[in-house]
Design a protein around this motif. Structure first.
Motif, mmCIF file in Angstrom:
data_model
loop_
_atom_site.group_PDB
_atom_site.id
_atom_site.type_symbol
_atom_site.label_atom_id
_atom_site.label_comp_id
_atom_site.label_asym_id
_atom_site.label_seq_id
_atom_site.Cartn_x
_atom_site.Cartn_y
_atom_site.Cartn_z
ATOM 1 N N ARG A 142 -25.827 2.440 -8.264
ATOM 2 C CA ARG A 142 -25.788 1.409 -7.457
ATOM 3 C C ARG A 142 -27.001 1.032 -6.608
ATOM 4 N NH1 ARG A 142 -24.611 1.659 -1.541
ATOM 5 N NH2 ARG A 142 -23.422 -0.106 -0.900
ATOM 6 N N GLY A 143 -27.915 1.918 -6.449
ATOM 7 C CA GLY A 143 -29.170 1.825 -6.032
ATOM 8 C C GLY A 143 -30.017 0.988 -6.766
ATOM 9 N N TRP A 144 -29.951 0.973 -8.225
ATOM 10 C CA TRP A 144 -30.753 0.019 -9.037
ATOM 11 C C TRP A 144 -30.187 -1.425 -8.895
ATOM 12 C CZ3 TRP A 144 -35.004 1.084 -11.694
ATOM 13 C CH2 TRP A 144 -35.610 2.401 -11.794
ATOM 14 N N VAL A 145 -28.940 -1.417 -8.901
ATOM 15 C CA VAL A 145 -27.922 -2.748 -8.828
ATOM 16 C C VAL A 145 -28.512 -3.466 -7.360
ATOM 17 C CG1 VAL A 145 -25.805 -4.006 -8.710
ATOM 18 C CG2 VAL A 145 -26.040 -1.769 -10.262
ATOM 19 N N LEU A 146 -28.483 -2.663 -6.375
ATOM 20 C CA LEU A 146 -28.807 -3.503 -5.042
ATOM 21 C C LEU A 146 -30.298 -3.927 -4.914
ATOM 22 C CD1 LEU A 146 -26.933 -1.244 -2.533
ATOM 23 C CD2 LEU A 146 -26.303 -3.339 -3.190
ATOM 24 N N GLY A 147 -31.255 -2.871 -5.588
ATOM 25 C CA GLY A 147 -32.749 -3.384 -5.673
ATOM 26 C C GLY A 147 -32.769 -4.683 -6.779
ATOM 27 N N GLY A 148 -32.145 -4.413 -7.717
ATOM 28 C CA GLY A 148 -32.277 -5.913 -8.537
ATOM 29 C C GLY A 148 -31.636 -7.087 -7.780
ATOM 30 N N LEU A 149 -30.531 -6.899 -7.250
ATOM 31 C CA LEU A 149 -30.118 -8.084 -6.551
ATOM 32 C C LEU A 149 -30.930 -8.645 -5.528
ATOM 33 C CD1 LEU A 149 -26.308 -7.073 -6.191
ATOM 34 C CD2 LEU A 149 -27.339 -8.880 -7.798
ATOM 35 N N GLY A 150 -31.827 -7.654 -4.576
ATOM 36 C CA GLY A 150 -32.958 -7.869 -3.794
ATOM 37 C C GLY A 150 -33.915 -8.732 -4.343
ATOM 38 N N LEU A 151 -34.356 -8.107 -5.382
ATOM 39 C CA LEU A 151 -35.639 -8.794 -5.922
ATOM 40 C C LEU A 151 -35.115 -10.275 -6.522
ATOM 41 C CD1 LEU A 151 -36.999 -5.743 -8.229
ATOM 42 C CD2 LEU A 151 -38.004 -6.855 -6.178
ATOM 43 N N SER A 152 -33.836 -10.255 -7.083
ATOM 44 C CA SER A 152 -33.503 -11.673 -7.527
ATOM 45 C C SER A 152 -33.438 -12.629 -6.616
ATOM 46 C CB SER A 152 -32.131 -11.452 -8.471
ATOM 47 O OG SER A 152 -32.389 -10.464 -9.388
ATOM 48 N N ALA A 153 -33.075 -12.345 -5.311
ATOM 49 C CA ALA A 153 -32.788 -13.196 -4.200
ATOM 50 C C ALA A 153 -34.218 -13.637 -3.786
ATOM 51 C CB ALA A 153 -31.883 -12.529 -3.247
ATOM 52 N N ALA A 154 -35.054 -12.635 -3.755
ATOM 53 C CA ALA A 154 -36.281 -12.877 -3.321
ATOM 54 C C ALA A 154 -37.085 -13.852 -4.256
ATOM 55 C CB ALA A 154 -37.263 -11.608 -3.102
ATOM 56 N N ALA A 155 -36.954 -13.679 -5.620
ATOM 57 C CA ALA A 155 -37.567 -14.533 -6.570
ATOM 58 C C ALA A 155 -36.841 -15.987 -6.326
ATOM 59 C CB ALA A 155 -37.403 -13.949 -8.051
ATOM 60 N N ALA A 156 -35.360 -16.201 -6.307
ATOM 61 C CA ALA A 156 -34.861 -17.297 -6.143
ATOM 62 C C ALA A 156 -35.467 -18.046 -4.955
ATOM 63 C CB ALA A 156 -33.582 -17.127 -6.009
ATOM 64 N N LEU A 157 -35.398 -17.222 -3.661
ATOM 65 C CA LEU A 157 -36.033 -17.912 -2.487
ATOM 66 C C LEU A 157 -37.220 -18.463 -2.730
ATOM 67 C CD1 LEU A 157 -35.303 -18.811 0.397
ATOM 68 C CD2 LEU A 157 -36.342 -16.248 0.967
ATOM 69 N N VAL A 158 -38.196 -17.715 -3.406
ATOM 70 C CA VAL A 158 -39.477 -18.034 -3.264
ATOM 71 C C VAL A 158 -39.621 -19.394 -4.443
ATOM 72 C CG1 VAL A 158 -41.901 -17.581 -4.422
ATOM 73 C CG2 VAL A 158 -40.700 -15.862 -2.783
ATOM 74 N N ALA A 159 -38.727 -19.246 -5.388
ATOM 75 C CA ALA A 159 -38.899 -20.476 -6.414
ATOM 76 C C ALA A 159 -38.373 -21.720 -5.898
ATOM 77 C CB ALA A 159 -37.960 -20.216 -7.492
ATOM 78 N N LEU A 160 -37.275 -21.512 -4.789
ATOM 79 C CA LEU A 160 -36.558 -22.821 -3.992
ATOM 80 C C LEU A 160 -37.622 -23.367 -3.186
ATOM 81 C CD1 LEU A 160 -34.235 -24.444 -3.272
ATOM 82 C CD2 LEU A 160 -33.596 -22.716 -1.604
ATOM 83 N N VAL A 161 -38.471 -22.604 -2.482
ATOM 84 C CA VAL A 161 -39.411 -23.074 -1.487
ATOM 85 C C VAL A 161 -40.623 -23.802 -2.065
ATOM 86 C CG1 VAL A 161 -41.205 -22.197 0.444
ATOM 87 C CG2 VAL A 161 -38.988 -21.288 0.151
ATOM 88 N N LEU A 162 -40.952 -23.234 -3.030
ATOM 89 C CA LEU A 162 -42.106 -23.828 -4.147
ATOM 90 C C LEU A 162 -41.633 -25.230 -4.454
ATOM 91 C CD1 LEU A 162 -43.766 -20.882 -5.612
ATOM 92 C CD2 LEU A 162 -44.479 -22.002 -3.844
ATOM 93 N N GLY A 163 -40.458 -25.178 -5.188
ATOM 94 C CA GLY A 163 -39.811 -26.415 -5.652
ATOM 95 C C GLY A 163 -39.617 -27.411 -4.620
#
Length: 856
Positions: A59-80
């Protein structure tokens, strides 16, 4: 003025759709370049969720992966968003205008600055505007440039797209919904409640598909034995429970607690019940499909070839297919006649295990094959044994045939001495305590070697083997020394049996192997010609040695060779020429088949010498002339010794005795050949007048030559026949002159005439051979010499068929007339399967055999 303004407006109105499409393409370009990182991140996350990675990871790995994915998606959205600009109509109009020659759209918006008010200048301007309007009407939408390789040099967008496509094909989009179970506090179940999934995977060898339990209603469920069942439970731990009695696990292990109960996998080994208890649960009654053990049995009698090679056909079957088999041969000690060398207790030996050939094509659930082995050198060869065939399936189950009692086949030896050596070899391998007895018997057998051995090399090898055996017996015979002496005795027996034929056969085998290797590696025409010449020479040597061996072995071997094939010299030459032609034309498959057929024919060949095994008249004439030449040579040697006696009287001893022996031999020959033709029997017995005795022998030899000339066959009117007659006439005249010189005591002149007679005899024999060879090629004439069949006799090819016209190989007659056609077809198919199982054969031949099996 009206004309000047109407034309541009009409042209711009016609550009509305190209302009809209161009603007839409620009929008796609800017969206792609600005938001491709965001799309890649979303596709990767969706693919991982569809594959259920979140269900397998902590579960910890899943939550960490989801957090990193959300952060990467947010950064990509702002830059876009920062990089994106909405395309304006003027930008689209400018891009469209740049694709047209002369920028006509910009020209439509221009105003005449010079010459306004001048009618001529305005007319020119209107023509210019009209021309630009025509060009503008031809404008087409500009295709967007969606390439972002410069911004994505590692093609990460394609990696994300490929992963998402695979997830759609092999994953489940519904698994993405279960990510909420992981993110929820304490791993609580979804609002929809607990869920489950299950699969049944049959063993691979059954070739049956997997079953998805969610699609199967409750009730009886039939699965193969050994199927693997996998279950996954989703939701709160304990909400669903598994109950089963099919795995054979202890009861304490059938219902694991905690997180281990959420995913279980086990094999189905017995019938029973499978139940998922809880909300949405289901139960099944598991019924096993039995996996029967394979069955195997001999499929015909044991066949044995002349060299001891055995062939045992068998058939095997299994419900899912046989994966392997073996033949186990054990000594039947109770059936052995325990006397002589077999009286002691035998040395312990392990059972002989042979791998059975498996069918490489078709269905192995039911097939027939043939076990082919040569066990001539095994210690049990010629002794009673029992053979059991065993087949095994993929589950490890075995099926056995009933024990078959037989005599283990081995090579047969026709020479009495070779049989004696092989018998002592058998006794030595039976028990090591027989070592002293075997050594004594071998010494007794070889006591008078000049009477029993034809080859001095075989005798010397046997003496060495006896000394090794005696030394081993004194030191305590070991199994290594026992096997070493046994191997030496086998080689000695083969040498005694075959004589020079073994060397010739080895050269022939080597030549065939080199030629086969050349076929596989693609030899040049020069190399092919050289190898073919080597094969021809080796084959001629083999045929000559085989003919000599057959003449020495007599009727005993002839009675045991009734089934051997016959081949004529012309047919053999035709096959060799055809083989070379096929190789030079690159038809290697056909060449390999012909070489294999030639090899088998040479192994079972019987050289024919005239009809009914008798020499033809041509052979008799040639041998008679050869004998006359030898006698003339002997007579010339005796005359030379007498000439030496005239000049060296002191050399009377040994040379005089040799001369008298030569005289006595010549007298016997003269009496045998010249009686009834005027020679007196006692003429050769006078020791006081050697010159008259030699003259009488010379006269008898000349009369024998005259008799042979009268019976020469097949000379005809050919130039070679005339030359043979003239040469033999010269030989007769020279013999007469030698006789006169001997009666006048002119030994030197007699030697000259005898030398002339011998030279004429040789020339006559050469011309006679040419004449006979020429007659041999003419239709209707008798064949002469070794390897020729009588023209009026039974002309058959090596396969037993009638030979075609003009000496060609083959016939147009039905080859299977009067035979079991279907039985012959089965034999051919079995032979093809056997050869296809020999992996050492060239790949091109194996491919050809596989295509034959696929077709028939």
């Amino acid at each position: 003025m009206t004309d000047r303004t109407e034309s541009p407006k009409a042209a711009l109105h016609a550009l509305r759709w190209p302009l809209r499409l161009t603007r839409a393409g620009m929008l796609a370009e800017r969206l792609t370049r600005a938001f491709w990182p965001l799309a890649s991140v979303l596709l990767i996350v969706a693919a991982l969720l569809a594959f259920g990675v979140h269900e397998m990871a902590p579960r910890g790995w899943v939550l960490g992966g989801l957090g990193l994915s959300a952060a990467a998606a947010l950064v990509a959205l702002v830059l876009g968003i920062r990089a994106f600009r909405w395309p304006r109509a003027t930008e689209a109009l400018d891009r469209l205008d740049r694709t047209l020659p002369g920028r006509p759209i910009a020209a439509l918006g221009d105003i005449q600055a010079i010459g306004a008010g001048d009618a001529a200048s305005e007319a020119v301007w209107r023509v210019h505007v009209a021309r630009m309007a025509d060009r503008a009407r031809a404008a087409k939408a500009v295709k967007p440039d969606l390439r972002v390789a410069a911004r994505d040099p590692y093609a990460l967008r394609y990696v994300a797209l490929t992963a998402f496509t695979l997830a759609l094909i092999f994953g489940s989009v519904w698994r993405a919904a279960t990510v909420g179970d992981v993110t929820a506090s304490g791993g609580s179940a979804l609002a929809a409640g607990p869920a489950w999934e299950g699969w049944v995977e049959p063993p691979a060898y059954t070739a049956k598909p997997s079953l998805y339990l969610n699609d199967i209603d409750a009730g009886p469920l039939t699965v193969p034995h050994g199927s693997r069942l996998t279950l996954r439970l989703y939701g709160e731990v304990g909400a669903l429970e598994l109950r089963e009695t099919v795995s054979g696990r202890p009861i304490a292990d059938t219902a694991p607690a905690g997180a281990d109960a959420m995913a279980q996998s086990f094999e189905v080994v017995r019938p029973g019940e499978l139940a998922i208890e809880g909300p949405g649960g289901r139960n099944w009654q598991i019924v096993l499909t039995p996996d029967s053990p394979p069955e195997i049995a001999p499929d015909g009698p044991l066949a044995v070839e002349a060299n001891g090679q055995m062939s045992q056909p068998f058939s095997a079957e299994d419900d899912y297919g046989v994966v392997g088999g073996r033949a186990t041969i054990t000594l039947d000690a109770g059936a052995v006649e325990r006397r002589h060398g077999l009286a002691p207790e035998p040395d312990p030996r392990e059972a002989l295990v042979l791998d059975l050939p498996m069918s490489i094509t078709g269905d192995r659930r039911a097939f027939s094959e043939t076990l082919i082995e040569n066990l001539s050198q095994h210690p049990w060869a010629g002794l009673p044994v029992r053979m059991v065939l065993t087949a095994e399936d993929a589950l490890g189950q075995q099926g056995e045939s009933a024990p078959e009692a037989m005599i283990l086949p081995g090579r047969r030896f026709f020479d009495p001495l070779a049989r004696a050596v092989i018998e002592q070899r058998r006794d030595l391998l039976w028990a090591r305590e027989n070592g002293a007895r075997v050594a004594r018997l071998l010494r007794a057998v070889s006591f008078r070697p000049d009477e029993v051995f034809r080859d001095e090399g075989a005798y010397l090898q046997l003496r060495v083997a006896i000394r090794r055996l005696e030394a081993g017996v004194e030191a305590g015979l070991t199994s290594e020394a026992q096997n070493e002496v046994a191997e030496a005795l086998w080689n000695i027996a083969v040498l005694i049996e075959e004589g020079d034929l073994s060397d010739a056969a080895e050269r022939l085998r080597r030549a065939q192997e080199r030629l086969a290797e050349a076929m596989k590696n693609g030899a040049t025409n020069e190399e092919i010609a050289e190898l073919m010449q080597e094969l021809r020479e080796a084959m001629q040597d083999y045929m000559r040695q085989l003919a000599q061996q057959q003449g020495e072995q007599g009727q005993e071997q002839a009675q045991n060779q009734q089934d051997m094939q016959e081949i004529t010299g012309d047919q053999l030459q035709q096959m060799l020429d055809r083989l070379q032609q096929l190789m030079e034309e690159g038809r290697m498959e056909e060449a390999q088949q012909l070489l294999e057929m030639l090899r088998q024919m040479m192994e079972n060949m019987q050289i024919t010498q005239g009809q009914g095994g008798q020499q033809s008249p041509g052979q008799q004439a040639m041998e008679g002339l050869a004998e006359t030449l030898r006698e003339q040579q002997g007579l010339s040697d005796d005359a030379f010794r007498d000439l030496q006696e005239q000049f060296n009287p002191g050399q009377q001893g040994q040379q005089g005795q040799q001369g008298q022996q030569g005289q006595q031999q010549g007298q016997g020959q003269g009496q045998g050949q010249g009686q009834g033709e005027g020679q007196q029997p006692g003429a050769g017995g006078r020791e006081g007048d050697l010159g008259q005795d030699l003259a009488d022998r010379q006269r008898a030899l000349r009369r024998e030559l005259d008799r042979q000339q009268q019976g020469l066959p097949g000379l005809g009117n050919s130039p070679e026949g005339e030359a043979a007659r003239e040469a033999l006439d010269r030989a007769g005249r020279a013999m007469g002159e030698a006789e006169q010189a001997l009666r006048g005591d002119d030994l030197a002149g007699a030697l000259d005439s005898q030398a002339e007679a011998m030279e004429a005899l040789r020339e006559g024999m050469r011309n006679l051979g040419k004449a006979l060879a020429q007659n041999q090629q003419q239709p209707g004439q008798q064949g002469e010499g070794m390897g020729q069949a009588q023209a009026g006799g039974d002309r058959r090819d090596p396969l037993g068929r009638d030979q075609g016209a003009m000496g060609r190989v083959g016939t147009d007659d039905e080859m299977l007339r009067g035979e079991d056609v279907y039985g012959r077809a089965r034999e051919l198919l079995d032979e093809i399967r056997r050869r296809s199982g020999e992996q050492e054969r060239p790949e091109i031949e194996l491919d050809y055999l596989r295509r034959l099996l696929d077709r028939f």
